[in-house]
Design an enzyme around this catalytic site. Structure first.
Site, PDB file in Angstrom:
ATOM      1  CE1 TYR A  29      -3.336  -2.653  -0.012  1.00 41.42           C
ATOM      2  CE2 TYR A  29      -3.943  -2.066   2.205  1.00 41.42           C
ATOM      3  CZ  TYR A  29      -4.158  -2.814   1.074  1.00 41.42           C
ATOM      4  OH  TYR A  29      -5.198  -3.720   1.027  1.00 41.42           O
ATOM      5  CE  LYS A  73       0.587 -17.782  -1.777  1.00 43.59           C
ATOM      6  NZ  LYS A  73      -0.278 -18.972  -1.614  1.00 43.59           N
ATOM      7  CG  ASP A 131      -3.074 -19.848   0.105  1.00 45.99           C
ATOM      8  OD1 ASP A 131      -2.302 -19.766   1.079  1.00 45.99           O
ATOM      9  OD2 ASP A 131      -2.768 -20.455  -0.939  1.00 45.99           O
ATOM     10  CG  ASP A 144      -7.507  -3.950   3.707  1.00 45.61           C
ATOM     11  OD1 ASP A 144      -8.559  -3.887   4.377  1.00 45.61           O
ATOM     12  OD2 ASP A 144      -7.296  -3.228   2.721  1.00 45.61           O
ATOM     13  CG  ASP A 172     -12.812  -5.981   4.977  1.00 50.16           C
ATOM     14  OD1 ASP A 172     -12.735  -5.424   6.090  1.00 50.16           O
ATOM     15  OD2 ASP A 172     -12.798  -5.346   3.907  1.00 50.16           O
TER      16      ASP A 172
END
Length: 356
Positions: free
Chosen positions: A141, A190, A223, A247, A251
């Site tokens: 970001y 990851k 994942d 992020d 959610d």
């Protein structure tokens, strides 16, 4: 005690839910002998409309000169052009950076009466009590962004960068919180693909072995974590991860509670200063209709009382008042079930305030 709170209502339903949270803060003040001075400032789309920037200098100054910041939401269709040079989200990223806030805490707990509000089967939600700690100031970001065109056409890149210091401080904070809770930390990355994740894994493994050997910890690819948050959410205690992964996962985790309108968050730095906000967006489709659920913002004030002001008793009083309101069935339409009447934003806020 006297405290100064900077309120950033923002856009959409932000002003409505922040107004109810402030109402609850004043009720806490009346009950426990505190004075909360509230100063409002602009951020997001409304700031763009009035000043041309998503984060005016006056807003930064007001946030730097107070005890804590309470934020509503930013953004909406009016400012949705992704190619615009000035966007509401820049205000949110900017204020976090200006205040040195590097850790976003998002607790997910479920009230027994809301088990049916989640899309998951109720039996999977029993005993869910987890905390996601998201790194806020690094990663993709904030990395260099490029968009260019060559003979093959347009191309774009977003650079993901993390430093050792950024990883160390967020892992230490998350591990410290796990030590205060149930003693289990899940580190999400990851590392099978990304070099930044390999850096995270090597640094965090060293810290856990050398400084937090009393804790249980494990690694999980992002994942797999996304799957297990829905498959076995009660197995998690504290999850720590980088900016973009956090992020997305937070959610997803919000759906465990059945509504984004139920979940608070705290953004913290190295000192007492913090920014507190609901995790939901500006919900422009219901703005001004009295339908917005203020409970996430009200619960964010409980985190404000706890982390920035050190008022644990007052924080617990807010959380108990929210539970009492849920028990009484005084809820907005997003979590109303069966024969429950959908109450307005103001009615729910007033009901919480009256129970402090």
């Amino acid at each position: 005690m006297d405290y100064t709170i900077t309120a950033l209502p923002g856009d959409g339903i932000g002003p409505e839910v922040v107004a109810e949270a402030i109402k609850v803060l004043h009720a806490v003040g009346a009950r426990y002998g505190h004075t909360f001075t509230i100063r409002e400032a602009l951020i997001g789309g409304i700031a763009i409309d009035q000043t041309g920037t998503a984060l005016p200098e006056a807003t930064v100054a007001a946030c730097q000169d107070c005890d804590a910041v309470l934020l509503g939401a930013v953004g909406g269709p009016k400012w949705d052009d992704p190619n615009a040079k000035v966007r509401p989200e820049q205000g949110l990223l900017g204020i976090r950076k200006a205040l040195g806030l590097y850790a976003n805490l998002r607790p997910v707990t479920l009230h027994p009466l809301l088990l049916d509000a989640s899309p998951l089967r109720p039996e999977r939600l029993v005993d869910v009590d987890l905390l996601v700690v998201r790194e806020l100031t690094g990663g993709i970001y904030f990395g260099e962004k490029r968009r260019e065109q060559d003979a093959q056409g347009e191309w774009a890149s977003d650079l993901c960068v993390y430093t050792q210091a950024e990883v160390e401080r967020i892992v230490r904070l998350a591990a410290g919180l796990a030590r205060q809770r149930h003693g289990h930390l899940t580190l999400v990355d990851k590392a099978n693909v990304l070099e930044t994740s390999r850096l995270w894994r090597s640094i965090a493994t060293r810290i856990m072995r050398e400084e937090f050997s009393d804790l249980q910890y494990d690694w999980m690819l992002v994942d797999a974590c996304a799957m297990h948050l829905l498959r076995r959410p009660s197995d998690f205690d504290v999850i720590v991860t980088e900016n973009m992964f956090g992020d997305i996962l937070t959610d997803e985790a919000s759906m465990l509670a059945g509504s984004m309108g139920m979940l608070p968050s705290a953004s913290l730095g190295s000192g007492k200063m913090g920014l507190y906000e609901p995790i939901h967006g500006s919900a422009p489709d219901i703005a001004g209709q009295g339908k917005a659920n203020p409970l996430a913002t009200i619960l964010s004030t409980a985190l404000l009382l706890r982390y920035s002001l050190g008022l644990e008793q007052e924080a617990r009083a807010v959380e108990a008042a929210v539970s009492a309101v849920l028990e009484a069935g005084i809820v907005t339409g997003d979590i109303a079930r069966g024969e429950q009447r959908a109450h307005s934003t103001v009615e729910v806020g007033s009901a919480v305030a009256s129970r402090i």
